[in-house]
Design an enzyme around this catalytic site. Structure first.
Site: not given
Ligand SMILES: [Ca+2]
Ligand SMILES: [Ca+2]
Ligand SMILES: [Cu+2]
Ligand SMILES: [Ca+2]
Ligand SMILES: [Ca+2]
Ligand SMILES: [Cu+2]
Lengths: 676, 676
Positions: A333, A339, A417-418, A469, A476, A519
């Site tokens: 989306d 927005g 639609n949503y 979905h 953050d 990570e």
């Molecule tokens: Ca990284």
């Molecule tokens: Ca942070």
């Molecule tokens: Cu759905």
């Protein structure tokens, strides 16, 4: 009852104002060498400003300013230009606002390429105009079959289009399956059984072709082929039937009552000024990105920053279908703009009557700034259950407790639609919750033999297609500054010898804590067992010697993510992870991109790459990317609209040894009494 | 706005009235051969009526009556008598009410034993009186150490006890570790570091002994041993310090404001009569079992029964600790009595001011009927988010939607430290939700070296012990009658050839449905991957040909369940399963039992046995047993009280092809408008 004060510093996160949009647009229009069209709906062959939006300040600059260590960061706009004449796309930074503007081509810097390919762009209103022109021509050519089958009468009873995405199967493709629906409100659940594949890759619409036709489950190589076979009687025909509009949202009964209503007996306990909300101990800035949607910044409790950014990143759906209109469909989306579709909120339904409503402004896919009246609401709500309470009749009789009144900031975005309802909720106990719920119309397709492998029938001839979905949030957290660590906590049953009875052993729960150092290890995939408690922590400790932290508690009923072997998967690789922790980088602002939908096979943002360099996350500025979702197997009760009950997900950010005790003990809402 | 009418038929599920309790008690007292004490707090050596509670009607009888096919089922009481003189327990059925009563010993029929062992019984108030007499004697003996260490001053500043459970390690044991706490409100988070093991198996309290003592982490074989070593100076002493009561719930600041309040502008849209609630299309009967807590019966939507019984069954917690008071602790609250501790609800905190409040009556562990004023509340609440809504500005402009006003019935039970908030919620979309949230005080222990392996420090010298919460609900859905099947639905990515481009394959979501045929396969263990959609379905189909069903959507953050190899596990074997489906039997009314806590090692109800016979569940009367829970790693913010945000679980019962469309389309709350 406001315990914190407003500050104008929030304005560095404010959306561009109508004046700012206009000055950036006028400046870009004035650059004669760019040959930008001034049309509201430029043709694909023209040069066109698709988007002007706030360029977020660099985090370090913003923090310096917010914390009184540095100057106000430059205010700049991000501008996306579609060069139809040249056949490529470019992005610019335009600033400083206000004042004498300059522009800088940032395409190379951002994307490691001088230009972006033209087929990566979303479909503009200008391109839709041409697509609809084409479908009108097609309809004229097959008016008789359309009339007999679907009651089509030019200019009187139309057929409404709904597109599948992506537009093809490989890089460079721009071939869109369009399914047609009855010309009713709630068209999305009125498929008629007619779909066409339009090849619209050329920026010159006269090159466009209809490459395939589907009618009642039967494929045809062209409109002519369909027409000939229809007329020859070698087609299993659909016979038009008038039906009532079961998709209508009009109440069947006269509204006879009114449900409970909420009032602020002593006025509002929160205040909204500019783009800042203050509420009891809380304060935060907010904004609405045209592409990614709602976001808040600089969330503080008692003046202490807890979250630098909490934002929606992407909403994705993957569909299953027997028919081509939805067979490959994978909606991203933010490429259409989340927005951007935050429309006016309806008082008493979308938010309480007494909420504070805020207008938003956007510049996207047209030549003027548009206002969305009352498109953000802010209100305090009694969540209907005590925040805490204890009753005692042992030894010491007494009752202490408080109602759970919390602040909610909400937008609702209706993308076709949503409708997604986006809530950020601020609790007096120091928790912040990001929640999303889905409502509106499901997508559907015309039911043919074999369809039931891909969903349930939900109305006459209508299949509600199975789909997922997935929603991605950027979280953050900055716990006492930006240098944080990622910790996990969980339990394990551990066998111990009973100290008072050494002959006896027992298995008892034991706390297991880990700090995760890089990570890759911190990328918690959805299909693996992950520790139950996930924390962003400071090395500073609370009064009891524990690292101060916030815990991420994720609520999700996600279905399976697209297998990584599929060529489209890299454009949505964020959805692999329930939670992933990365080292913050300004250039990793978002987990998705405007170009992800139409350039799925070689996306400019592949979130998994943020993790691939496996940086250390020990004492770094950490960002948590949280994915929530649910599997949706449509059922009759999705008609006419999906209800929100049970159809949502979210994440609670909870203090965990961040404070020395529950901060709600200082709430003005606390009550205590003892007998006599 | 009530669409359904009250019926007196709900009374078959009503709790016994004060008159009924009295007549049963008087009848039992009149049975001279039983020699039952009339004392409020009988000694363990006496015969005592521990409990009188409603005996639920047999389901078949109840259904016959409710559906107009049969007579009103007999109204009977279940009576539990502790025979201290004989050293065993028995259960009786007493009836018919009202009228000439008779009693029938049902111990053999129910438990396959003529009598139940005396140590299986819960500790009565009478036994507690004797336990406290013993601790008083102990305290007198070691007054000096207690004064020096804990500020103990007889009759002025006491030490409050908190028991660990189970009371030993094997069948027949009745040895309880009692930890002591400061004499403060919120004592539970004021451990002093002193624990004693009392052997109280004999029904004659003069036989009782203190078998072990723990002081500041050090064990002693007896009180004398402790006393001698303390005086000899070979004990690491705790030195008493006055501290402020950080456990106090008294507001620190003067209440300065009031949060949002809800009003019914047009009066209540629900009605409570006797033990029945009607609300818009909903109706149900309710009751409060002294042992298992809140329950509702005969839940109907538009007059059609959906649920026969929805009830709380058990609340369990397993703790980890270095010190013995909590090391083995596994609480099974229904053995103490959940509903028994449903006290008066506080208006404006526990439930809204304008809720309807209902009194309850109970006869347990004393010689009179006690009233709990306003211990159930019923109210309609604006859940704060639209139930459904759609805004369209494509093709057809318009808005349709409705607020999510739902009915909540609530009790809150405060069993010692913890308060559980029990909600059953009725939505206008046809969903019913059962939810539980925890608040109140955590359990804690005095921090010693090594304690931090079992939790976090949450106050000076206080360890908040890691523990699990598991809650079991009984969900007896009857979808269009009692003959139902258990279905699962989920998705799988399936590779298909694109029909319009046969050279190309793609993986797309596909619906996978199964019917599960027997109990073992339908027992979905917590640590296994289970299908995402679980349905109780009828073989009748809705308008679109799909089996009408309700889906169970479980919200849970459960920790690990006690390993099945542990001897106590069988008493809580229901917690193995997120959802288990059994064939309904009147004799399998509950997943737990009054005797489970103190006879953990050979429990009279072992839920896993309900499954072990692996009966067919194809076209049978099915019962779903749902377990929810959360892992609780206490943290500073649990002081003074755990907050409800994020600390709960539940199950939503959602219509899934039960209706032909969303029933909320007929709600009086629906709104629609289109421009102009
Ligand atoms: Ca990284
Ligand atoms: Ca942070
Ligand atoms: Cu759905
Ligand atoms: Ca069975
Ligand atoms: Ca049943
Ligand atoms: Cu807990």
């Amino acid at each position: 009852s406001l315990k914190v004060k407003h500050s104008d510093k929030s304005l560095i996160f404010a959306d561009l104002s109508p004046e700012e949009y206009k000055s950036v647009r006028d400046y870009m229009w004035a650059q004669k060498d760019l040959h930008i069209s001034h049309a509201a709906t430029a043709k694909p062959s023209e040069n066109f400003i698709f988007l002007i939006d706030l360029l977020l300040p660099k985090k370090e600059d913003a923090l310096s300013y917010l914390d009184g260590r540095g100057a106000k960061p430059p205010r700049e706009a991000s501008v996306v230009v579609f060069y139809g004449a040249q056949g490529y796309l470019k992005e610019y930074v335009v600033g400083l606002l206000p004042g004498q503007l300059k522009h800088r081509d940032v395409t190379q810097e951002k994307y490691k390429a001088a230009t972006l390919p033209f087929t990566a762009r979303p479909v503009t209103t200008g391109e839709y105009v041409q697509l609809f022109t084409l479908t009108d021509q097609v309809f004229k050519n097959i008016e008789k079959p359309l009339r007999e089958s679907f009651g089509y009468i030019p200019k009187k009873r139309g057929l409404l289009p709904y597109e599948g995405m992506p537009r093809g199967v490989q890089v460079g493709d721009r071939k869109t399956w369009i399914s047609f629906f009855r010309d009713y409100s709630g068209m999305y659940i009125h498929p008629v059984g007619f779909e066409i594949l339009i090849h619209h890759q050329s920026s010159n619409s006269s090159d466009w072709t209809v490459d395939r036709v589907l009618y009642n489950g039967q494929y045809f190589d062209s409109i002519e082929d369909f027409k000939n076979k229809y007329e020859a009687g070698s087609v299993k025909k659909i016979v038009f039937k008038e039906i009532p509009n079961f998709a209508s949202l009009k109440p069947r009964n006269k509204p006879s009552g009114i449900g409970p209503q909420q009032y602020y007996l002593q006025g509002k306990r929160f205040s909204v000024r500019n783009n800042e909300v203050v509420y009891l101990n809380w304060s935060f800035a907010f904004g609405l990105s045209s592409l990614t949607g709602m976001r808040v910044f600089d969330i503080r409790f008692k003046g202490e920053r807890i979250v630098y950014e909490l934002s929606v990143q992407e909403a994705m759906s993957v569909y299953g279908s027997l028919t081509p209109g939805m067979m490959l469909t994978k909606f991203l989306d933010s490429s259409i703009g989340i927005g951007r579709f935050a429309h006016e909120l309806v008082r008493g339904i979308d938010c309480p009557h007494h909420a504070t409503y805020v207008d938003t402004y956007r510049y996207i896919d047209t030549n003027v700034t548009l206002r969305s009246r009352n498109s953000i609401c802010v209100f305090e709500h009694d969540m209907g259950r005590p925040l805490r309470r204890h009753f005692s009749d042992f030894f010491h009789n007494g009752f202490g407790g408080m109602a759970n009144s919390a602040l909610i900031i909400r937008t609702i975005t209706a993308i076709g639609n949503y409708d997604y309802i986006w809530d950020f909720i601020f609790y007096q106990s120091g928790s912040v919750e990001a929640k999303v719920h889905a409502t509106g119309y499901i997508s559907s397709s015309y039911k043919i033999d074999g369809s039931l492998e891909y969903g349930h029938q939900v109305a006459e001839n209508v299949l509600g297609n199975i789909h997922t979905h997935f929603i991605n949030f950027k979280v953050d957290l900055d716990i006492l500054g930006v240098k944080n660590v990622f910790q996990t906590k969980d339990m394990v049953f551990n066998e111990v010898i009973l100290p008072w009875m050494p002959s006896r052993k027992a298995k008892i729960p034991k706390l297991v804590e880990h700090q995760i150092m890089n990570e890759k290890e911190a990328a918690m995939k959805y299909n693996t067992k992950t520790p139950r408690y996930l924390h962003i922590a400071s090395n500073s400790t609370n009064r009891w010697g524990h690292q101060r932290s916030y815990r991420l508690q994720v609520f999700s009923f996600a279905g399976d993510h697209l297998p990584e072997t599929e060529p489209e998967e890299k454009s949505m690789s964020w959805a692999r992870y329930k939670v992933a922790i990365t080292k913050h980088k300004d250039e990793e602002q978002s987990s998705s991109s405007l170009y992800s939908q139409n350039y799925m096979w070689a996306p400019y943002v592949d979130f998994s790459k943020y993790i691939e360099d496996n940086e250390t996350i020990n004492n770094e500025d950490l960002v948590a990317w949280v994915t929530v979702g649910f599997l949706h197997i449509p059922h009759a009760e999705d008609i006419p609209n999906t209800v929100t009950v049970g159809n949502g997900g979210g994440v609670i950010l909870r203090p965990h040894n961040y404070f020395d005790e529950d901060p709600s003990i200082n709430s003005p809402d606390g009550i205590y009494f003892s007998p006599g």
